[in-house]
Design a protein around this motif. Structure first.
Motif, PDB file in Angstrom:
ATOM      1  N   TYR A  69      -7.113  11.603 -19.439  1.00 34.71           N
ATOM      2  CA  TYR A  69      -8.152  12.623 -19.314  1.00 34.71           C
ATOM      3  C   TYR A  69      -8.857  12.466 -17.975  1.00 34.71           C
ATOM      4  N   PHE A  70      -9.039  13.589 -17.295  1.00 35.73           N
ATOM      5  CA  PHE A  70      -9.676  13.594 -15.978  1.00 35.73           C
ATOM      6  C   PHE A  70     -11.057  14.262 -16.054  1.00 35.73           C
ATOM      7  N   PRO A  71     -12.131  13.472 -16.068  1.00 36.52           N
ATOM      8  CA  PRO A  71     -13.469  14.057 -16.158  1.00 36.52           C
ATOM      9  C   PRO A  71     -14.032  14.533 -14.815  1.00 36.52           C
ATOM     10  N   ASN A  72     -13.386  14.176 -13.715  1.00 38.15           N
ATOM     11  CA  ASN A  72     -13.891  14.581 -12.389  1.00 38.15           C
ATOM     12  C   ASN A  72     -12.950  15.562 -11.698  1.00 38.15           C
ATOM     13  N   PHE A  73     -12.608  16.590 -12.443  1.00 35.93           N
ATOM     14  CA  PHE A  73     -11.624  17.575 -12.025  1.00 35.93           C
ATOM     15  C   PHE A  73     -12.344  18.929 -11.905  1.00 35.93           C
ATOM     16  N   TYR A  74     -12.107  19.641 -10.806  1.00 35.31           N
ATOM     17  CA  TYR A  74     -12.853  20.867 -10.521  1.00 35.31           C
ATOM     18  C   TYR A  74     -11.959  22.104 -10.493  1.00 35.31           C
ATOM     19  N   HIS A  75     -12.523  23.217 -10.899  1.00 31.13           N
ATOM     20  CA  HIS A  75     -11.793  24.482 -10.723  1.00 31.13           C
ATOM     21  C   HIS A  75     -11.934  24.931  -9.270  1.00 31.13           C
ATOM     22  N   GLN A  76     -10.995  25.714  -8.801  1.00 31.92           N
ATOM     23  CA  GLN A  76     -10.998  26.188  -7.409  1.00 31.92           C
ATOM     24  C   GLN A  76     -10.745  27.688  -7.332  1.00 31.92           C
ATOM     25  N   THR A  77     -11.168  28.381  -8.390  1.00 31.73           N
ATOM     26  CA  THR A  77     -10.881  29.803  -8.482  1.00 31.73           C
ATOM     27  C   THR A  77     -11.910  30.637  -7.729  1.00 31.73           C
ATOM     28  N   GLY A  78     -11.516  31.868  -7.423  1.00 34.59           N
ATOM     29  CA  GLY A  78     -12.415  32.840  -6.823  1.00 34.59           C
ATOM     30  C   GLY A  78     -12.525  34.043  -7.729  1.00 34.59           C
ATOM     31  N   LEU A  79     -12.529  35.233  -7.119  1.00 34.77           N
ATOM     32  CA  LEU A  79     -12.748  36.455  -7.888  1.00 34.77           C
ATOM     33  C   LEU A  79     -11.649  36.721  -8.917  1.00 34.77           C
ATOM     34  N   GLY A  80     -10.480  36.133  -8.723  1.00 36.86           N
ATOM     35  CA  GLY A  80      -9.362  36.369  -9.643  1.00 36.86           C
ATOM     36  C   GLY A  80      -9.432  35.556 -10.925  1.00 36.86           C
ATOM     37  N   LYS A  81     -10.500  34.801 -11.116  1.00 41.69           N
ATOM     38  CA  LYS A  81     -10.758  34.055 -12.355  1.00 41.69           C
ATOM     39  C   LYS A  81      -9.505  33.428 -12.982  1.00 41.69           C
ATOM     40  N   THR A  82      -9.190  33.791 -14.225  1.00 46.44           N
ATOM     41  CA  THR A  82      -8.030  33.163 -14.889  1.00 46.44           C
ATOM     42  C   THR A  82      -6.783  33.249 -14.020  1.00 46.44           C
ATOM     43  N   SER A  83      -6.562  34.417 -13.426  1.00 38.15           N
ATOM     44  CA  SER A  83      -5.320  34.611 -12.659  1.00 38.15           C
ATOM     45  C   SER A  83      -5.295  33.695 -11.434  1.00 38.15           C
ATOM     46  N   ASP A  84      -6.439  33.439 -10.849  1.00 40.32           N
ATOM     47  CA  ASP A  84      -6.496  32.493  -9.730  1.00 40.32           C
ATOM     48  C   ASP A  84      -6.086  31.091 -10.181  1.00 40.32           C
ATOM     49  N   SER A  85      -6.506  30.719 -11.379  1.00 35.88           N
ATOM     50  CA  SER A  85      -6.147  29.380 -11.872  1.00 35.88           C
ATOM     51  C   SER A  85      -4.644  29.302 -12.124  1.00 35.88           C
ATOM     52  N   GLU A  86      -4.067  30.414 -12.577  1.00 40.57           N
ATOM     53  CA  GLU A  86      -2.621  30.444 -12.772  1.00 40.57           C
ATOM     54  C   GLU A  86      -1.906  30.326 -11.434  1.00 40.57           C
ATOM     55  N   PHE A  87      -2.489  30.963 -10.423  1.00 39.03           N
ATOM     56  CA  PHE A  87      -1.907  30.927  -9.080  1.00 39.03           C
ATOM     57  C   PHE A  87      -1.934  29.502  -8.515  1.00 39.03           C
TER      58      PHE A  87
END
Ligand code: GP9
Ligand code: MN
Length: 417
Positions: A69-87
């Motif tokens: 488990y990684f507790p110090n992990f960040y999202h890096q998404t922009g306006l594309g929200k879920t789709s940005d995370s998929e990208f």
């Protein structure tokens, strides 16, 4: 032409991390199940709300012997929200600053994780109980080389099985596992959950805990939908076991982006018991990242600082697939050479020492501005450079000039359409 790509390639090569010997191939040959945990932020894990546990199942997972488990992990998404995370997951590149890359560049050439796994004999698909054109997924998935998309048409939404944006996560996971029993193995399947989405509404029967009591209805309800998502993940693990798909699979789960925006800072301050400074707001961009390998038995909490751009190489290395010739950013979280430097899509960043937000360089330990603000400058420059390299690949569709097999630019002849 290719010259821009040469520069990017050199940058990528000079920042590459060798896979960890211990983890490379740890899940080789298994099915890969990636679960996107909608709007799930790390602050709710191993935490309580008015005395109630918010994520009992995932809390257990953080201590589980088969889980890292990684507790110090960040999202890096922009306006594309879920789709940005998929990208980020599929390409190891940053999404765009201006709009959703799923809409703007769905015709590009990508060297996606799905395509790579497909080349290694995996069948690949995404499962999501929404209309297929949402975020232009139907088009983009073709470019990403995903074999099949189980969209809303692949699901039967029974009486009482829909709420908020659509099908509830529990029946969604159940039917998704049914689909898995029909897939040719080994498979790579991605499950996009949905119930824990703004405005975070639920049917009474699915409210397992009380609401919070702040001036933000959004935050108040968020705890309840997170609790529901936690329950859904538990049922997913049970369903996989029941269908005999658990042991020969690896389950990777990540939060896609924040659920609670800065508009709710006053309520958030009430909950956390501290003021939400730009430093705190950046820390709230942490999302959970789980790697669950049934039978692994050496699970632990990994404090490494990382981000979604690291998922591609981390996962591919676990599957025993090399990435050294790929054009991707980020690196294998298990690698000893992994660099603790997370660049947010909006230019904020986090290192092992600093958090840079609202043009202020904060000490990551104390949350106070550091005396000598210039210590953040070199990182700020690199953050900009890396985001620009990523954008230049996307805007120039540069991967069409790249030969993945030998890790080289195509010759000029090959570059002709
Ligand atoms: C919709 C789902 C949620 O299909 O991906 O969208 P979001 O608003 O989180 O990007
Ligand atoms: Mn989302």
């Amino acid at each position: 032409d290719g010259s821009e790509l040469t520069e990017v390639t050199n940058y990528v090569r000079s920042n590459q991390a060798e896979p960890s010997e211990e983890m490379y191939g740890a899940a080789e040959g298994r099915n890969l199940i990636v679960v996107t945990l909608e709007s799930l932020q790390t602050f709710v894990l191993n935490n309580e709300m008015n005395g109630e546990t918010i994520t009992p199942f995932m809390n257990e997972l953080t201590q589980d012997e088969d889980t890292i488990y990684f507790p110090n992990f960040y999202h890096q998404t922009g306006l594309g929200k879920t789709s940005d995370s998929e990208f980020l997951l599929e390409t190891g590149m940053y999404p765009l600053s201006g709009g959703a890359v799923f809409f703007t560049h769905s015709g590009n050439t990508f060297n996606s994780m799905a395509e790579k796994m497909g080349n290694e004999g995996y069948t690949t698909n995404v499962q999501h109980a929404n209309t297929k054109s949402f975020w232009n997924r139907d088009m983009m998935y073709e470019s990403l080389g995903i074999d099949k998309f189980y969209d809303i048409q692949s699901y039967t939404v029974g009486e009482g099985q829909a709420v908020n944006w659509g099908m509830k996560d529990i029946p969604f996971f159940e039917q998704s596992v049914d689909h898995m029993t029909e897939m040719q193995q080994p498979f790579y399947t991605r499950l996009l959950s949905l119930t824990n989405h703004h405005p975070f509404t639920l049917d009474e029967e699915d409210k397992f805990i009380e609401e919070f009591d702040s001036n933000s209805g959004t935050l108040n309800r968020y705890f309840q939908t997170v609790r529901y998502l936690d329950e859904a993940v538990k049922t997913l693990f049970d369903d996989l076991k029941e269908q005999g798909l658990y042991e020969n699979s690896i389950i990777v789960m990540y939060g896609d982006h924040y659920g609670i925006s800065d508009n709710h800072n006053e309520a958030m301050a009430q909950y956390l018991g501290k003021e939400i400074t730009p430093y705190e707001s950046a820390q709230l961009q942490k999302v959970p990242f789980f790697v669950h390998i049934p039978g692994y038995e050496k699970g632990y909490v990994d404090e490494e600082i990382g981000g979604q751009v690291d998922m591609r190489s981390t996962i591919l290395h676990l599957m025993g697939m090399e990435t050294e010739k790929d054009i991707q950013f980020g690196g294998d979280l298990f690698s000893e050479e992994h660099e603790e430097f997370v660049i947010f899509r909006d230019g904020r960043f986090v290192t092992d020492e600093y958090v840079y937000a609202a043009n202020v360089c904060y000490d990551i330990e104390t949350g106070e501005p550091v005396e000598d603000q210039s210590v953040c400058d070199p990182y700020a420059e690199r953050a900009l450079e890396e985001l620009q390299y990523s954008e230049s690949i996307i805007n120039g569709d540069l991967l069409r000039f790249y030969e993945e097999e030998n890790g080289q630019l195509k010759t000029l002849d090959e570059q002709q359409p």
